[in-house]
Design a protein around this motif. Sequence first.
Motif, PDB file in Angstrom:
ATOM      1  N   ASP A 131       0.836  -1.198   0.000  1.00  0.00           N
ATOM      2  CA  ASP A 131       0.000   0.000   0.000  1.00  0.00           C
ATOM      3  C   ASP A 131       0.865   1.239   0.000  1.00  0.00           C
ATOM      4  OD1 ASP A 131      -2.232  -1.717   2.198  1.00  0.00           O
ATOM      5  OD2 ASP A 131      -2.530  -1.292   0.075  1.00  0.00           O
ATOM      6  N   LEU A 132       2.022   1.136   0.636  1.00  0.00           N
ATOM      7  CA  LEU A 132       3.001   2.224   0.613  1.00  0.00           C
ATOM      8  C   LEU A 132       4.379   1.648   0.893  1.00  0.00           C
ATOM      9  CD1 LEU A 132       3.834   3.291   3.798  1.00  0.00           C
ATOM     10  CD2 LEU A 132       1.421   3.859   3.716  1.00  0.00           C
ATOM     11  N   ILE A 133       5.393   2.377   0.450  1.00  0.00           N
ATOM     12  CA  ILE A 133       6.783   1.963   0.622  1.00  0.00           C
ATOM     13  C   ILE A 133       7.533   3.072   1.356  1.00  0.00           C
ATOM     14  CG2 ILE A 133       8.934   1.355  -0.565  1.00  0.00           C
ATOM     15  CD1 ILE A 133       7.236   0.290  -2.869  1.00  0.00           C
ATOM     16  N   ILE A 134       8.325   2.686   2.343  1.00  0.00           N
ATOM     17  CA  ILE A 134       9.181   3.633   3.057  1.00  0.00           C
ATOM     18  C   ILE A 134      10.628   3.217   2.834  1.00  0.00           C
ATOM     19  CG2 ILE A 134       9.635   4.777   5.263  1.00  0.00           C
ATOM     20  CD1 ILE A 134       7.053   3.354   6.297  1.00  0.00           C
ATOM     21  N   ILE A 135      11.481   4.172   2.511  1.00  0.00           N
ATOM     22  CA  ILE A 135      12.920   3.913   2.443  1.00  0.00           C
ATOM     23  C   ILE A 135      13.561   4.660   3.607  1.00  0.00           C
ATOM     24  CG2 ILE A 135      14.988   3.878   1.023  1.00  0.00           C
ATOM     25  CD1 ILE A 135      13.241   4.331  -1.400  1.00  0.00           C
TER      26      ILE A 135
END
Length: 403
Positions: free
Chosen positions: A82-86
């Motif tokens: 649903d979302l990606i965090i780096i």
Amino acid sequence: MLSQKNIVLGVSGGIASYKACALTSKLTQKGANVKVMMTENAAQFVSPLTFQALSRNPVYINTFDEKDPMKIAHIDLADWADLIIIAPATANIIGKLANGIADDMLSTTLLASEAPVYIAPAMNVHMYKHPAVMKNMNQLADWGYHFIEPGAGYLACGYVGKGRLEEPETIISVLEAHQQDHTSHSLEGKTVLVSAGPTREKVDPIRFFTNRSSGKMGFAIAEAAADLGATVNLVTGPTNQTITHPNINRIDVESAEEMYEAIHRYYENSDIVIKAAAVADYRPKQVHEQKMKKQEGDLLLELERTKDILKSLGEKKTHQFLVGFAAETSDPIEYGLGKLRKKNLDAIVVNNVTAEGAGFGNDTNIVTYINKDEKQIPVELSSKKEVANKLFQFIVHDMKGDR
């Protein structure tokens, strides 16, 4: 807002990787489904087993380590998220993403995903300010990637400055706020009228007067309004910008007079009106039907005032929330306040077009939103889409009387 969200946490190779452990734990406590993807260098700092224990999910490092033979892992994860965090995002992974490089599990998944991506940089202060890194971050911001700015303080390299990975609690608060803003459909049922771009005032069949406006800010506003559920009428002067959102009706015009007529045609049935176009204040009093020939000596052209569109809208305002723009080169706040009062506006967006990163043609902007109570809210350097999203936060709050 993060409960039951499928989140891919990308961990790249920096000493700040240890903070990603706490971030994984806190996201899981919020009810999110977290799958951690590490670069090989990140695994030099923190054991994959740590993330596996905290997330209760397998950890992904090698593109060719296919855990399920029925699926291609990086495509499956790209679609799952649903979302990606780096976090941390090193200069290396930022550079890869900005230039379309896919040479490991994380960079390949990022290119394959259509999920929102949040980037939390962490690096040496001089690396963070390097022109190449700044260019890459600006490119990603223009494409719609979201940045969680690093904090300032003592860095592992011994320097003191900006570059420290933001704390997990802050990262989560940013994610929650953004999820709330973009899932609320706060403009559902509203009709928004936006003007964008420059106008052209003909001198003869060959020549015209115009200005440097690219239309990027107005188009970003129209798209942001449509994303929030509004029906949008976009009146635009000549521009190279394109837009395909199904909720946006584009009306192309050329002159200030044509823009005046088009805006007034849609004004009565609009709930929110945002005048972001750069409309000519003057036009040639005489338009020559044939090309003007070069003659000896100077040429004097007589100009006349065009209609003041924003002022006319303020005079006819009934239920509309009317927002103007003031692009200035000196004393922008002072001139903006004068425009706000004189033209019966509900708010005005002011910017100094000479500031670095702001102004015509840029993909970023720096503005100050001033409402009818003359409360000033600055928006620091951001992509024009991010500026547009923030403006609608302020507008919705003002329409509800929340400020």
